[in-house]
Design an enzyme around this catalytic site. Structure first.
Site, PDB file in Angstrom:
ATOM      1  N   ASP A  66       0.806  -1.216   0.000  1.00 42.60           N
ATOM      2  CA  ASP A  66       0.000   0.000   0.000  1.00 42.60           C
ATOM      3  C   ASP A  66       0.841   1.269   0.000  1.00 42.60           C
ATOM      4  OD1 ASP A  66       0.732  -0.867   2.595  1.00 42.60           O
ATOM      5  OD2 ASP A  66      -0.854   0.281   3.549  1.00 42.60           O
ATOM      6  N   HIS A 142       8.405  -0.744  12.586  1.00 39.77           N
ATOM      7  CA  HIS A 142       7.333  -1.458  11.899  1.00 39.77           C
ATOM      8  C   HIS A 142       7.747  -2.920  11.750  1.00 39.77           C
ATOM      9  CE1 HIS A 142       3.612  -1.645   9.846  1.00 39.77           C
ATOM     10  NE2 HIS A 142       4.090  -1.764   8.620  1.00 39.77           N
TER      11      HIS A 142
END
Length: 306
Positions: A66, A142
């Site tokens: 994304d 992340h």
């Protein structure tokens, strides 16, 4: 001179509710940059009338789809449009391989050179510097290697008082000294023209920090302290804290807390979960912590004044 951020996409995971994947365009003075390039980014540029003729630098935060699935299409369009000038891509290890293997199997040689800058350092790193600005990485926490980006204008020259320059018939050398904040002295070192009498304070140097996918991490605070504008992901409302921690994402409340502690000027929240059709509750949660918060609504322009 301009310092503008345009939101092209603001959704996480998959396009939903009329929202697209994450992507932004920056216009800083006469320079153009893209930060992340989710699916549909080039169509969003066309929709909002954003040209790409001066787009020479693209920054990809990480390799979740994304944030980069629109890149190959954009690069191909540049090729088909006859682009010749160099393009610089900044992103994690693997981005170059992803691009080159697609070109290989398409038997395509681009009309223009692509230069890859792989981001490997676990610490903030200067990755771009020119006469007007610097760009540093902001290491994020992340599930895979991920960086944000900090854009800062360099110190601007002081503004000359033109009528005083003309009336005193100053030379180019003297004018340049004044613009650089210096007094003008004679051969003996004595001041003959004081800088403060011939110049005004320089215009403000502006800054923008882009913090893509990350869990709550207070180590960001000194890196982004007092920036004019901060984008920080806010994927979930705070009642989804467990889900945010599990997926290495941030709640809106947490994003606003980072903004408050870093004493930034404005906050943009984005990377919205598909579970939220309506975004007003996210904005309200952000404003409960940090009043000057805004949604990353697609097509919206954020301007930082000098």
């Amino acid at each position: 001179m301009s310092f503008e951020v345009y939101i092209l996409g603001s959704n996480s995971a998959a396009p939903a509710h009329g929202r697209h994947h994450t992507s932004q365009m920056l216009y800083i003075q006469d320079q153009q940059f893209m930060v992340d390039c989710g699916e549909g980014a080039q169509m969003q540029m066309k929709k909002y009338g954003l040209r790409k003729n001066r787009l020479n630098h693209i920054f990809i935060s990480h390799l979740h789809g994304d944030h980069y699935l629109g890149l190959m299409g954009l690069l191909s369009t540049m090729h088909l449009n006859g682009r010749k000038q160099d393009l610089f891509l900044y992103g994690p290890v693997g981005l170059a391989e992803i691009i080159t293997i697609q070109l290989k199997h398409a038997n395509t040689k681009m009309n223009y050179p692509i230069h890859f800058k792989e981001l490997r350092s676990p610490k903030p790193e200067l990755i771009l510097e020119n006469e007007k600005l610097t760009v540093h990485t902001i290491p994020l926490q992340h599930r895979i290697p991920c960086n944000g980006f900090l854009f800062r204008e360099k110190q601007k020259p002081r503004k000359l008082i033109k009528e005083k320059i003309v009336s005193n018939n100053l030379s180019i050398r003297h004018i340049n000294s004044l613009k650089n904040g210096k007094d003008i002295v004679d051969e003996n070192g004595d001041i003959i023209f004081r800088n403060k009498d011939f110049t005004r304070t320089a215009k403000k140097s502006r800054s923008y920090a882009y913090c893509s996918d990350t869990k709550y991490d207070e180590s960001l605070i000194p890196l982004i302290s007092e920036v004019d504008l901060l984008y920080h992901e806010g994927t979930f409302l705070h009642d989804m804290l467990d889900r945010a921690e599990e997926t290495f994402h941030t709640t809106v409340h947490q994003a606003a807390t980072i903004a408050e502690k870093a004493n930034v000027g404005q906050l943009i929240i984005g990377h919205f979960s598909n579970r939220y059709r309506e975004l007003q509750p996210l904005l309200e949660e952000a404003k409960s912590v940090f009043e000057n918060a805004h949604l990353a609504e697609e097509g919206r322009q954020f301007t930082i004044d000098e």
